[in-house]
Design an enzyme around this catalytic site. Structure first.
Site, mmCIF file in Angstrom:
data_model
loop_
_atom_site.group_PDB
_atom_site.id
_atom_site.type_symbol
_atom_site.label_atom_id
_atom_site.label_comp_id
_atom_site.label_asym_id
_atom_site.label_seq_id
_atom_site.Cartn_x
_atom_site.Cartn_y
_atom_site.Cartn_z
ATOM 1 N N ASP A 8 61.470 40.469 12.781
ATOM 2 C CA ASP A 8 60.475 41.374 12.207
ATOM 3 C C ASP A 8 59.591 40.581 11.250
ATOM 4 O O ASP A 8 60.071 40.044 10.257
ATOM 5 C CB ASP A 8 61.186 42.514 11.471
ATOM 6 N N ASP A 102 54.433 42.869 15.772
ATOM 7 C CA ASP A 102 55.147 42.192 14.690
ATOM 8 C C ASP A 102 56.661 42.222 14.795
ATOM 9 O O ASP A 102 57.340 41.763 13.870
ATOM 10 C CB ASP A 102 54.736 42.799 13.349
ATOM 11 N N GLU A 103 57.230 42.729 15.885
ATOM 12 C CA GLU A 103 58.688 42.737 15.982
ATOM 13 C C GLU A 103 59.148 42.753 17.429
ATOM 14 O O GLU A 103 58.433 43.195 18.322
ATOM 15 C CB GLU A 103 59.291 43.925 15.227
#
Length: 364
Positions: A8, A102-103
């Site tokens: 993350d 983003d993850e």
């Protein structure tokens, strides 16, 4: 026993803006909206110290921090860096399930480099992300996706944590109920009213009771508090929709304003359709009014529409009945996509030969 990593990025959108604008580093910054309108999409850690968080109204964020910097979203830039990060993941495994820019989840049980320790892999990945992009990431490691996701929040920012199988039961019993991944604010409040404040208390309730109180989700809650989560890392997630939307600086009131401001959203949607090659048979108009109430209007066609038809249907949906209140946001999107149909076709093709082989074996 699988080895799952959840990576993350730390305040990703805001961190990218601070990376590209050195003068903003170390200062409270949010991405999205402005001092008067819109919603915060991401907040830097400096801004979070003021109680600012994503999904907060921008006007409220500005009140909490008078010196707050507002940056316009640059999704192409975020996507560019996201793809760089994803290439790092693929150095270790092809079992990568992106959740957003983003993850992502990674299954490194059998990895390309033959590294036995998932903890070491996570550390290497985070260092490579830092070296290649200048950004920091946090990671969680465990034997299923739920626990890995939970662990990645424990030592943010720029840290990692792991939950070993032998430690999971005690860890989950001590975990506050609002920190369970998948238990939102409303559900957490409902559980607290029932006297459930931690995993230990959740574990005391029977499956029948949880299903009665929370429906089908009751089974999920019963399982996760016992460390049971069987969902596999899915490297090929099928997109279900494609859309574009905009929150306006001033509320729209007249029909002319509605149509004038819907067209740029249509153009943005067309750009995304062109870049992705995706087609969809259902066109949906999303309307958010000034009082934040939400309405959607949809139409499904027998065939995939041409670009001009999408605009015509968008107008048709807009004009089918008057809008009773000033408008804060418009969105235009597609669903019933061709990519879903292609995936269903591939799944069928994979299943049919197997069934035939089984039938032939039975006959013999």
């Amino acid at each position: 026993m699988r080895k799952i990593i959840h990576v993350d990025m730390d305040a990703f959108y805001a961190s990218v803006e601070q990376l590209d604008h050195p003068e903003w580093r170390g200062k409270p910054l949010v991405v999205g909206g402005n001092e008067a309108r819109g919603v915060v999409a991401a907040a830097s850690y400096e801004a979070r110290k003021y109680g600012i968080h994503s999904a907060m109204a921008s006007a409220l964020a500005a009140k909490k921090c008078p010196n707050l910097i507002f940056a316009k979203p640059r999704f192409e830039r975020y996507k560019e860096i996201s793809l760089q990060i994803r290439e790092i993941f693929y150095e270790y495994t092809d079992l990568v399930e992106p959740l957003a820019f983003d993850e992502a989840f990674l299954d490194v049980t059998e990895n390309k480099l033959g590294i036995k320790s998932a903890i070491l892999i996570a550390k290497q990945i985070r260092q490579k992300i830092k070296d290649q992009t200048g950004l920091t990431a946090s990671a969680g490691i465990s034997y299923n996706k739920f626990l890995a996701k939970t662990a990645s929040d424990l030592n943010k920012p720029n840290g990692q944590a792991h939950i070993l199988p032998e430690d999971a039961a005690i860890f989950l019993e001590k975990l506050p109920i609002h920190k369970f991944f998948g238990i939102g604010k409303v559900t957490a409040e409902k559980m607290q009213q029932l006297g459930i404040h931690s995993g230990k208390e959740l574990k005391e309730f029977s499956l029948q009771f949880l299903i009665k109180k929370f429906g089908k989700s009751g089974l999920h809650y019963f399982n996760i508090v016992r460390g049971i989560h069987l969902s596999e890392v899915q490297p090929h997630r099928v997109r279900k929709s494609l859309s574009a939307e905009n929150t306006f600086e001033k509320d729209l009131i007249t029909s002319a304003e509605f149509e004038e401001n819907l067209y740029p959203i249509y153009e943005e949607l067309m750009g995304r359709i062109k870049r992705s090659g995706i087609k969809g048979r259902t066109i949906t108009l999303k309307i958010k009014y000034a009082d934040f109430t939400l309405q959607t209007r949809s139409k499904t066609l027998d065939q995939y529409p041409e670009n001009e038809t999408i605009w015509d249907i968008g107008l048709e949906l807009l004009r089918q009945e008057g809008l009773p209140k000033p408008v804060r946001l418009f969105g235009l999107g597609l669903s019933n996509l061709n990519v879903v149909e292609e995936q269903e076709f591939l799944d069928t093709q994979l299943k049919i030969p197997f069934l035939r082989e089984g039938n032939e074996q039975n006959k013999s």
